[in-house]
Design a protein around this motif. Structure first.
Motif, short mmCIF file in Angstrom:
data_model
loop_
_atom_site.label_atom_id
_atom_site.label_comp_id
_atom_site.label_asym_id
_atom_site.label_seq_id
_atom_site.Cartn_x
_atom_site.Cartn_y
_atom_site.Cartn_z
N ASN A 1016 0.80 -1.23 0.00
CA ASN A 1016 0.00 0.00 0.00
C ASN A 1016 0.83 1.28 0.00
OD1 ASN A 1016 -2.72 -0.92 -0.03
ND2 ASN A 1016 -2.42 -1.69 2.04
N GLY A 1068 -9.89 -6.87 6.20
CA GLY A 1068 -9.68 -5.45 5.90
C GLY A 1068 -8.37 -5.17 5.20
N PRO A 1069 -7.24 -5.65 5.74
CA PRO A 1069 -5.96 -5.43 5.05
C PRO A 1069 -5.92 -6.00 3.64
CG PRO A 1069 -5.58 -6.08 7.32
CD PRO A 1069 -7.05 -6.21 7.09
N GLU A 1072 -7.92 -3.92 1.29
CA GLU A 1072 -7.19 -2.70 0.92
C GLU A 1072 -6.20 -2.99 -0.21
OE1 GLU A 1072 -4.82 0.91 3.19
OE2 GLU A 1072 -5.32 -0.91 4.28
N LEU A 1075 -7.93 -3.35 -3.59
CA LEU A 1075 -8.46 -2.10 -4.15
C LEU A 1075 -7.42 -1.33 -4.96
CD1 LEU A 1075 -10.60 -0.90 -1.12
CD2 LEU A 1075 -11.47 -1.54 -3.36
N LYS A 1113 -15.10 -2.32 6.15
CA LYS A 1113 -13.86 -1.83 5.56
C LYS A 1113 -14.10 -1.14 4.23
CE LYS A 1113 -10.57 -2.47 8.42
NZ LYS A 1113 -9.73 -1.34 8.84
N LEU A 1117 -12.47 2.47 3.18
CA LEU A 1117 -11.44 2.45 2.14
C LEU A 1117 -11.89 3.20 0.89
CD1 LEU A 1117 -10.20 -1.22 2.51
CD2 LEU A 1117 -8.99 0.84 3.16
N GLU A 1120 -11.76 6.87 1.05
CA GLU A 1120 -10.40 7.40 0.91
C GLU A 1120 -9.97 7.49 -0.54
OE1 GLU A 1120 -7.93 4.81 3.18
OE2 GLU A 1120 -8.92 5.28 5.08
N LYS A 1122 -10.11 4.79 -2.78
CA LYS A 1122 -9.63 3.54 -3.33
C LYS A 1122 -10.77 2.80 -4.04
CE LYS A 1122 -6.07 3.24 0.18
NZ LYS A 1122 -5.57 2.58 1.38
#
Length: 2015
Positions: A1016, A1068-1069, A1072, A1075, A1113, A1117, A1120, A1122
């Protein structure tokens, strides 16, 4: 045939090629191409900017360039072999070119132009480099300029910092990472912190002396003066001015400008002054006659002073004018500058001529060479250099000076027989030993060439003159000996001859016989008397005389005076060749006085250092000569003197003399035997370090050890050369013994800061400088072992003296930096001891800065990919010794808080960065073998686990954005490459050691967390890079994100059943990561979600956890920025494919569908939020998302978050009502309890009661700001109950006062009624929440249809406006475009009692007409069958469409989706009835307003009467008779009998109203309107006859009906009136307010108020009291007229004006007219009001205001009828209630019954969007309202109320009611009595509609008649007549009632009441606004009694609606 090219590989396009040939490649000038093949004048290849597209192009279009090829073959890479600076320039300029254009687009003009200039400058420099004709120095200079400009541009554009070495870019792969870090840091520091200059220079330019009466030449003398020490600090700058005050030699600029050089920083202070003395050259007295004397004298003129501190702020003063002062008495001239500085005003004043000195001053910084480079023009044109007095701060070797400064101080002379004092002039000469005057050796100052003699200025009649003039005598050394200065004294006569008479002289020799020069200081010289004719040429005659008054030189109190006359001078010698020191002379002449050697050596330390360095070589020769002569006797003293001289050179003042000593040692030193004595004495001193009394001396010796060793080594070399290398072993033994002493000395331990530790520190600080000397005599390995032993002997105790530890580390640092360490052989010997000391310091976390520097130097020597065996072994040593402690150190320093000071913070960052670069260097150098050895070295798995956790943590720290400055992308990429390589190595260890039974969750979690944040990183998001930068990164490193993603997938697959430990934590990670817009990465990572679902299904039978985590999430995300649409499709397709064969496929598909739908909404939300202003899309999107979280996902916290986001949007758009409704959603979830709530959003930790109270107050405030006061009242009551229950009377009082203020605002303030618009969004290009849906939007204040359409088209700039109102077909729905269909609609209020109630003011009723609206309608007129050209009304039908919303307006949004459409058709007869009802209601309203004096201007009434009567006379109403009263129609439509009767009723009622209106009009009509009134009366009788009405009752004239404040059907008489059942009329009951909302009146009383037409304000009410009590409101629109009547009345005027034929065509074709064609548009949308309406309307009024109506009136109306139909309409009414019955006297009971019998079907109906009298539409800020939650709403029945007939008004002159009306237009009783209240708890999102529309808007009639033509036909809703037609008159019982008692007994619910007591019908209300049944409202004054009929059998036809179910409100847990 195509042949692969060998050498033609790279070129630049020099002519554009379009590529029109087959396989042609399009090229532009400047493109670079790589050539693959060639064939017959053609090349095949590709442009480097797009390597994927290959093609052919002509070879003559390409300029070939030299290039080298790497990886020949398919993947070959071509690199141009040009200067790297040129390559960088080319690529950088290409990148800048694109960004430069963007600067213009973004309007950054300043940077745009600056960058343009820089780019042109770089191109010019590039040409110079390419030409290749530059010298080496010039090329270096050009490259320096280029790189400086490239760096500046990169910094300004936010590009990356480029690491460079000697102006060329460095490849980070070719140098060590520590070196790369240093290069980056150097460039970063260079950019950030300029180095302060230590040397400064003052540039002075004399411009002119401005003076009114000069007339004489001048001398101007500048100097710098220190007022603190009271002495000049510089030489003088001297220039001459002509008689005009200008420089005398303008052709020689060096004569009038000077540079005062070598000012130290300590001299830039405020007590340093620039002093200017001005001397005039002329007559003795300034005012003497010209012919008085021809001799010229130097005479004082003036002085000016300026502090240098004035220059420190700006560094330059261009045009400075200094004031010139003169002393009051000439005797003070010598100190005039001091007096001016001290401001002793009594001693000086301005010169008589008020002169001003114009100068230019500038302060320059840097050494003199730098100034010469930067200010070349200054030195080219010429500038004189003015030195400081004496030597500068730093004396440079080779500097040759021999300057003697003489200050002519003062004299004491006798009168010499004169009666007055003398005028003394001093003449000075320099005379040599032979008596000849030396030419040109007296300098007055820089800027003037030296002269042979000096003449002082003359002070008038002064025997004790003081001059204080400074002179410089630059006499060469060879002429110095034997020379003397002679001063001659003359008296200057002021007589005509002006002769100068010699009367004495003085002299002083410059050098004594012993060779000493004249000592510095003041000397009192003897004045020897002489005569004028005395011959002074023979100097031998007077040189034998005494010259000073002391026995010795200088002043001495014992001096023998030979004469009373004296002369004082001050001398100061600045010479590098001559000395005034006798001790120095004695030492240099030691051979002449051998007995004085010991004394001379002892005194050497007392001699000034500048004297020693002047004679450095001679002094050293002397010392070593003495040593050779007698080493035994003087060896120790010579050694001490040598140490003294060596340490003297350590001083910064003499630092530059070290090279002089080095040169002496190399070239002049000849002491071949000195080494023995030096070693011996040095060892003696080291062996005695423990003796305290010698410590100070030993310390001096140890400081000098570097040069002592140099002398030892050089001496031994000279001995070896002379003897052929004899005694070599002896020498080695001596050195070994010396170093043994050193080791013993260093190994001594001391506690604390003892003297011994100080000696050790001194030795260590200079010991590394000895290495290079030892290497001259010994082998590298020998020296390395000696140093290793010495450093190894250092004590390892770390708790000793800190200063010693620091010096020890510095010594090790110097060792690593030394030449000895660079040799691999010696490095391998020294490395262990260096690492040992580093390890100790790092372990204690001490001296980290030095440790970092040492480590950096260690790694700088180890190049990347160095496979030498020695390097690999070194890495082994470093890994074993330092890797672990290095990791710990980085963890330690990064976990500390950063220091606060900026300097400390920079230091902190430097340390961190250096350690990180060292770690990265080490890891990059490690091979497979190193990693394997490292992993094998751990004894237990615990140790390995700790190491892995530690290194993963450090890697996470390295990835942080703040680790390196933001423009260090190069460094970040290198670091990431090292990290991913290391992780790939370590992941194997993870798999082998920590899986299955050894599984360790913590270490695996740390691994995954690291991998996710690695992917990321911002610096790895290649999509954000420019194409060239992206290409470079991919070529060098590839896409590291994909590599790490594959590693994550691989490691995840290895986990097996342990995957469950990471579900749902890793969702969640991983989400991310997916995305990130990298297709390969997404394809690798998305399948992991399927795996997670599968394992979660196995564990718990569902995957709720996966779903919940995904949803949570996704929101954060995507907000933001993404994710994208491609990701949504990929996510959907990959997972659907994966779960095809799973047993849980169905629930999986459901989950994927939910997540996909959420993504759709979130993407839309994010796209909307990118826009700047708050528009409807943002609000609509937020509502959609909010409802999705509530209804589909049941995510309470997210739901509340979006409630507040929506609330903020509403506040920003000033949608205060919607903001209040939005906040109610949260309020509804809370209860009045004491449950504690956690801190959430902006709410503090508080109880639920407190938060709900806070919410209530905020909501009330917003309802107040949105003028929705009725809703605020309900909440006030609710919170007041809570205060009352807690006995909080203080707050209760405030709340009641707030409630009262809201009541006042309802009655006193104006509210505008909004317009409503239906909007259809068709096509696939709309966001999903709008796609193929229709909405109704509540417009803003003053927003009309045209403005609304324009706003929508602005919000959707790509949308196409549809040109019709028909429902679109499927092709439109599926089109890849955006279609907008917009037209206005009319609100249909709920059946609320308040609207049907008589006596309620309009400002109360108006709220309920436009609030809580579920239903809207629009009408479309059309013809059925054959159209009758003679009478179109026969076939004019109306299609009425009713739209039902999912929620009522207003609500949480300004628009909501249409849930249901209902379409009905109205027959021509029903249409006619509706038109007449509307017109009758309008007439009643106007008459009432006029009668009760609410209308100050009667024009509206006049116009309305004229329009109806004139149209009726000319066939208006007659057309209805022709159409519907003919026998044919009655026979063909037997079912319409009742309707035809109703139509006739309305016609007769209209006639009766008109007659009464004329009677009222006659009373108030002004005199000038009488003719018009008469005409109206005449036409009215014609109209009556046309209707077949012979005569109304006579009492029309006798007793006209009075419409008082109350209902017009209630007689204002106390006598009871018997009411017949026949006279009763049925009134449908309205449902009370279910959920009130905002309402606003249209603001303009004329044009703008057309939007709030009479039909909607006055025509909807059951009682005309609405109109009677409506207060006239001043117009707030710019279009408003000055009409003073109520806006509800006057608003109808412009409608007809808009449709009037008098309008020009441009007014009829506005933007909306282009949207919908006239034939297809609904009448509600076809004719929006243009802005010119007000002008037309005002012109209409102007006509009626004229003295008489023009004769063309009737013609105009007829013309209108021809254009738009039979009747022209001047006004249009909005939805109206039932017409109040006019109570007319002497009318038969049947007729009265017929007039009064008006049921539901008789309600006036109007449409705001009729084509002709179109309803004006007002504009507002966009606010979209929609809600996807299809929630139910409750409906309620419509009741009917029987009202008594109105009896004839008795003939009374005045009635009580009339008096009441005149006092206040409001009814006396409109407050309800106390009553019980039912409680309801629906959500504020769910609004409710009740019953049939009894007060629906109708198409307006016109002033001309009650008829509308085809184009503006009025229609009625379908339920129009059904509830009344069958009602027999006999069902209503008769009764009588008195008006006053009725008032007292009335119990009417308040306007905000939430229940209808009589019908007992619940009305849904949001929970937050509901009132509990237990609490009674406070008692209010009674209202008039409303009597319900006893018999309501026939009311059974009321329509019942099914209540809408709604979910129960949910509680918020701890939010």
């Amino acid at each position: 045939m195509w042949i692969p090219t060998e050498h033609e590989k790279y070129g630049v396009v020099i002519a554009g090629f379009r590529g029109t040939v087959p396989h042609g490649l399009s090229l532009e000038i400047g493109d670079t191409v790589q050539i693959l093949e060639k064939c017959d004048g053609w090349y095949r290849g590709f442009a480097l900017k797009n390597p994927n597209v290959k093609g052919i192009f002509p070879s003559n279009y390409i300029h070939l360039k030299n290039a080298c090829v790497k990886n020949k073959g398919q993947f070959e890479m071509v690199i141009p072999t040009e200067d790297s600076v040129i390559t960088e320039m080319t690529s950088t300029l290409r990148d800048w070119g694109t960004m430069w254009k963007q600067l213009y687009v973004r309007n950054e003009g300043d940077l745009f132009h600056r960058l343009w200039h820089i780019m042109n400058e770089i191109l010019d420099l590039r040409r110079q480099v390419l030409v290749g004709h530059l010298t080496h120095d010039r090329m270096k200079d050009v490259k320096r300029h280029i790189t400086a400009r490239l760096d500046w541009g990169n910094e300004q554009l936010g590009l990356d910092l480029v690491p460079r070495k000697e102006y060329a870019m460095v490849d980070p792969e070719e140098i060590s990472i520590t070196e790369l870090y240093r290069l980056m840091e150097h460039r970063h520091r260079k950019k950030d912190t300029p180095v302060p200059a230590s040397s400064h220079h003052l540039f002075v330019q004399m411009k002119s002396l401005m003076c009114s009466n000069l007339g004489e030449e001048l001398e101007v003398i500048f100097s710098l003066f220190d007022s603190k020490e009271n002495r000049p600090i510089s030489e003088r700058f001297f220039l001459r001015l002509n008689r005009n005050g200008l420089p005398k030699c303008p052709e020689k600029p060096e004569r009038h400008c000077s540079l005062f050089v070598d000012l130290g920083s300590s001299e830039l202070r405020k007590d340093i002054y620039i002093t200017v003395h001005i001397i005039r050259i002329g007559r003795m007295g300034a005012g003497e006659k010209k012919n008085a004397c021809n001799v010229q004298y130097r005479r004082p003129f003036g002085c000016a002073v300026l502090s240098i501190a004035d220059l420190l702020a700006g560094d330059s003063k261009d045009d400075l004018v200094l004031k010139v002062y003169m002393c009051n008495t000439e005797s003070d001239w010598y100190q005039i500058h001091e007096n001016i500085i001290k401001k002793l005003n009594a001693r000086y004043n301005l010169t008589g001529s008020n002169a001003g000195l114009a100068v230019s001053l500038q302060l320059l910084h840097g050494d003199i060479e730098q100034i010469r480079r930067e200010y070349t023009s200054m030195f080219t044109h010429g500038v004189s250099i003015t030195r400081k007095l004496g030597f500068s701060n730093i004396i440079m070797p080779g500097e040759m000076r021999n300057d003697l400064y003489i200050t002519v101080e003062r004299g004491e002379f006798e009168k010499g027989g004169k009666s007055v004092a003398r005028n003394v002039e001093v003449t000075m000469h320099v005379v040599d030993s032979s008596g000849q005057i030396l030419k040109d050796f007296i300098s007055f100052g820089s800027g003037e060439p030296p002269a042979s003699e000096y003449h002082s200025f003359v002070l008038y009649h002064n025997n004790g003159p003081r001059w204080a003039e400074l002179l410089k005598l630059p006499i060469p050394v060879d002429k110095f000996r034997g020379a003397h200065i002679r001063c001659e004294f003359r008296h200057c006569s002021t007589k005509e001859k002006g002769e100068k008479k010699l009367f004495g002289f003085s002299f002083v020799p410059l050098m004594q016989e012993n060779g000493r020069t004249l000592p510095d200081g003041t000397h009192e010289l003897i004045v020897h008397k002489c005569e004028e004719n005395t011959n002074l040429q023979d100097s031998g005659r007077y040189l034998k005389l005494p010259f000073s008054k002391g026995i010795f030189l200088g002043n001495n109190s014992q001096a023998v005076k030979t004469t009373k006359e004296s002369f004082w001078i001050t001398s100061f010698l600045c010479s590098t060749k001559l000395t005034q020191n006798g001790d120095m002379l004695d030492l240099l002449k030691w051979r002449t006085h051998p007995d004085k050697i010991a004394g001379c050596l002892s005194k050497l330390k007392e001699i000034d250092g500048s004297e020693i360095v002047k004679f450095l070589q001679d002094t050293l020769d002397t010392l070593f000569g003495i040593l050779d002569e007698n080493s035994q006797k003087y060896g120790s003293k010579v050694f001490d003197c040598l140490v003294h001289i060596i340490n003297l050179l350590q001083d910064s003042k003499f630092h530059h003399f070290k090279p002089v000593m080095d040169t002496y040692i190399e070239s002049h030193f000849a002491g071949a035997l000195a080494y023995r004595d030096l070693i011996k004495v040095l060892k003696w001193h080291i062996d005695r370090v423990t003796e305290v009394e010698l410590h100070e001396h030993i310390q001096e010796v140890l400081k000098a050890q570097e040069y002592i060793f140099k002398y030892i080594v050089q001496s031994r070399r000279l001995f070896s050369i002379a003897t052929g290398g004899q005694n070599e072993e002896e020498f080695r033994c001596c050195i070994q013994e010396l170093l043994m002493s050193v080791r013993f000395f260093l190994s001594q331990e001391s506690k604390g800061a003892s003297a011994l530790s100080q000696l050790q520190a001194v030795f260590l600080s200079s010991f590394p400088s000895v290495y290079s000397e030892l290497l001259k005599l010994f082998d590298v390995r020998e020296v390395a072992n000696l140093v290793h032993d010495a450093l190894g002997s250092l004590p390892t105790v770390m708790h000793g003296d800190d200063s010693l530890q620091a010096v020890k580390l510095q010594s090790i640092g110097k060792t690593v930096e030394s030449h000895l360490y660079t040799n691999p052989d010696s490095r391998y010997i020294l490395l262990p001891v260096v690492l040992h000391h580093l390890h100790m310091h790092l372990q204690e976390q001490k001296d980290l800065i030095m440790c970092a520097r040492i480590l950096s130097n260690i790694f700088c020597l180890i190049k990347k990919n160095s496979s030498e065996k020695s390097v690999l072994e070194e890495i082994d040593v470093i890994v074993n010794s330092l890797l672990d402690i290095l990791l710990r150190t980085i963890l330690e320093i990064t976990s500390r808080p950063q220091p606060s000071g900026s300097a400390m913070r920079l230091q902190f960052q430097d340390v961190t960065g250096e350690f990180v670069s060292c770690l990265l260097s080490l890891l990059r150098q490690m091979t497979d073998r190193h990693y394997q050895q490292l992993l094998d070295s751990f004894n237990t798995k615990e140790d390995l686990r700790d190491f892995l956790l530690q290194i993963f943590t450090v890697f996470r720290i390295l990835i942080r954005p703040e680790m390196f400055p933001k423009d260090w992308t190069v460094m970040r990429l290198v670091a990431n490459n090292v990290i991913i390589t290391t992780v790939l190595y370590l992941s194997d260890a993870l798999r082998k050691n920590f899986l299955n039974e050894n599984f360790d969750y913590k270490i695996w979690d740390s691994y995954f967390f690291l991998a996710v944040i690695f992917i990321n990183q911002l610096c790895l998001q290649l999509e954000m890079f420019t194409p060239s930068k992206k290409k470079k990164v991919l070529e060098k490193y590839g896409d590291m994100r994909v590599t790490m993603g594959c590693e994550i997938f691989s490691m995840w697959q290895n986990l097996g059943e342990h995957k469950l430990h990471f579900i749902p934590a890793l969702i969640g990670p991983f989400l991310e990561v997916t995305l990130i817009p990298q297709p390969d990465l997404r394809n690798v990572m998305i399948p992991i979600f399927h795996d997670m679902m599968d394992w979660e299904q196995r564990r718990s039978g569902n995957f709720k956890q996966v779903e919940a985590k995904l949803i949570d999430k996704l929101d954060s995300l995507m907000s933001e920025g993404k994710g994208d649409e491609t990701y949504r499709e990929l996510f959907n397709s990959i997972l659907l494919k994966k779960i095809e064969r799973e047993t849980w496929r169905e629930s999986g598909v459901s989950l994927i569908a939910t997540v996909t739908r959420l993504m759709e909404r979130l993407l839309d939300y994010r796209d909307c939020m990118k826009m700047g202003e708050v528009d409807g899309k943002k609000i609509g999107c937020t509502v959609s998302l909010l409802n999705f979280y509530k209804t589909e996902l049941n995510k309470e916290e997210m739901y509340i978050r979006y409630i507040h986001k929506l609330y903020d949007l509403h506040l920003k758009a000033q949608n205060f009502t919607e903001a209040a409704y939005t906040l109610l959603l949260y309020d509804e979830l809370l209860e009045w309890s004491d449950r504690p709530l956690r801190e959430f959003l902006n709410y503090p930790m508080q109880t639920e009661w407190q938060r709900k109270e806070c919410l209530h107050l905020t909501i009330i405030q917003n309802f107040d700001r949105g003028k929705c006061w009725e809703n605020g009242i309900i909440l006030c009551r609710k919170i007041a109950e809570q205060y009352e229950s807690y006995y909080d009377y203080r707050n209760l009082s405030k709340m009641r006062m707030m409630e009262a203020s809201l009541y006042d605002k309802i009655m006193d303030q104006q509210r505008l009624e909004p317009e409503f618009f239906r909007v259809g969004f068709y096509g696939k290009k709309f966001p999903f929440f709008l796609r193929n849906k229709e909405f109704v939007c509540r417009g803003h204040d003053y927003e009309r249809l045209e403005a609304f359409q324009q706003r929508m088209l602005n919000e959707f700039p790509h949308a196409i406006a549809m040109q019709h109102a028909n429902q679109p077909d499927e092709t439109i729905f599926q089109a890849e475009a955006q279609y907008l269909q917009i037209y206005a609609v009319t609100p249909i209020p709920e059946n609320q009692e308040v609207l049907q109630r008589d006596g309620i003011p309009d400002n109360i009723k108006s709220f309920y007409k436009v609030n809580h609206i579920w239903r809207f309608r629009y009408d479309r007129p059309f013809h059925k069958g054959t159209k009758d050209k003679e009478n179109e009304f026969k076939s004019l039908w109306v299609e009425r469409t009713t739209l039902i919303l999912v929620q009522s307006l207003p609500g949480i949004s300004r628009w909501f989706e249409v849930e249901k459409r209902e379409v009905v058709e109205m027959s021509p007869l029903e249409n006619a009835i509706e038109v007449l009802e509307n017109k009758n209601q309008q007439l009643r309203t106007l008459i009432t307003q006029c009668q009760t004096r609410q209308m100050q201007n009667i024009n509206p009434l006049t116009m309305c009467l004229n329009g109806v009567i004139d149209a009726a006379v000319n066939g208006g109403v007659a057309r209805y008779q022709e159409a519907f009263f003919i026998k044919e129609y009655i026979l063909n439509h037997p079912e319409d009998g009742e309707k035809i009767a109703r139509l006739r009723e309305l016609m007769l009622e209209q006639a009766q109203i008109l007659e009464f209106g004329l009677a009222v009009h006659e009373k108030v009509v002004p005199q000038d309107m009488r003719p018009l009134h008469k005409k109206l009366v005449d036409q009215f009788f014609v109209m009556k006859s046309s209707l077949g009405i012979q005569e109304f009752s006579a009492c029309v004239q006798a007793s006209p009906i009075h419409f008082p404040n109350g209902s017009p059907r209630v007689c204002r008489n106390s006598i009871p009136v018997s009411m017949s059942p026949d006279g009763a009329r049925v009134i449908p009951r309205r449902s009370p307010l279910s959920y009130p909302a905002v309402n606003r009146y249209s603001s303009s009383s004329l044009s703008s108020q057309a939007s709030a037409e009479v039909s909607n304000i006055t025509g909807q009410s059951e009682s005309s009291d609405e109109v009677f009590n409506m207060q006239p409101s001043p117009s707030t629109s710019s279009l408003s007229s000055t009409h003073s009547a109520s806006p509800n009345v006057t608003s109808s005027a412009p409608s007809s004006a808009r449709a009037s034929p008098l309008l020009s065509d441009k007014h009829k074709h506005s933007r909306e007219n282009s949207c919908l064609s006239p034939r297809e548009r609904p009448c509600s949308a076809i004719y929006p009001t243009p802005s010119e309406t007000s002008q037309t309307t005002n012109s209409c009024f102007a006509k009626w205001n004229a003295t008489s109506i023009p004769h063309s009136t009737r013609d105009s109306i007829r013309e209108a009828e021809e254009l738009v139909g039979p009747v022209s309409t001047l006004s249009e009414t909005r939805p109206a209630g039932k017409s109040p019955n006019l109570s007319l006297p002497s009318v038969s009971q049947d007729r009265r019954m017929m007039f009064n019998h008006i049921g539901d079907g008789a309600l006036p109906r109007s449409d705001s969007n009729l084509p002709g009298p179109d309803k004006a539409v007002n504009t507002t800020p966009s606010s979209w309202s929609l809600d996807s939650g299809k929630e139910a709403r409750n409906t309620s029945e419509s009741g009917k109320l029987i009202s008594p007939p109105v009896p004839p008004r008795p003939a009374q002159t005045a009635s009580p009611a009339r008096h009441i009306a005149s006092v206040s237009p409001s009814p006396a009783g409109r407050s309800p009595m106390k009553g019980s209240v039912q409680s309801f708890t629906p959500s504020p999102v769910e609004y409710h509609s009740s019953g049939l529309i009894s007060n629906s808007p109708a198409l307006s009639g016109s002033y001309s008649s009650g008829i509308s033509s085809l184009s503006r036909c009025s229609t009625s809703e379908t339920s129009g007549f059904e509830s009344q037609g069958s009602e027999p008159p006999g069902t209503v019982p008769s009764y009588s009632v008195s008006e006053e008692p009725v008032r007292k007994e009335s119990k009417t619910p308040p306007p905000y009441s939430v229940y209808e007591r009589t019908l007992k019908r619940p009305v849904p209300l949001p929970h937050s606004l509901s009132i509990p049944p237990a609490a009674d409202p406070p008692a209010l004054p009674p209202k008039p009694q409303l009597v319900r009929p006893n018999n309501l059998e026939n009311s059974s036809r009321r329509t019942e609606q099914v209540p809408r179910p709604r979910p129960l409100p949910r509680k918020v847990s701890q939010l």
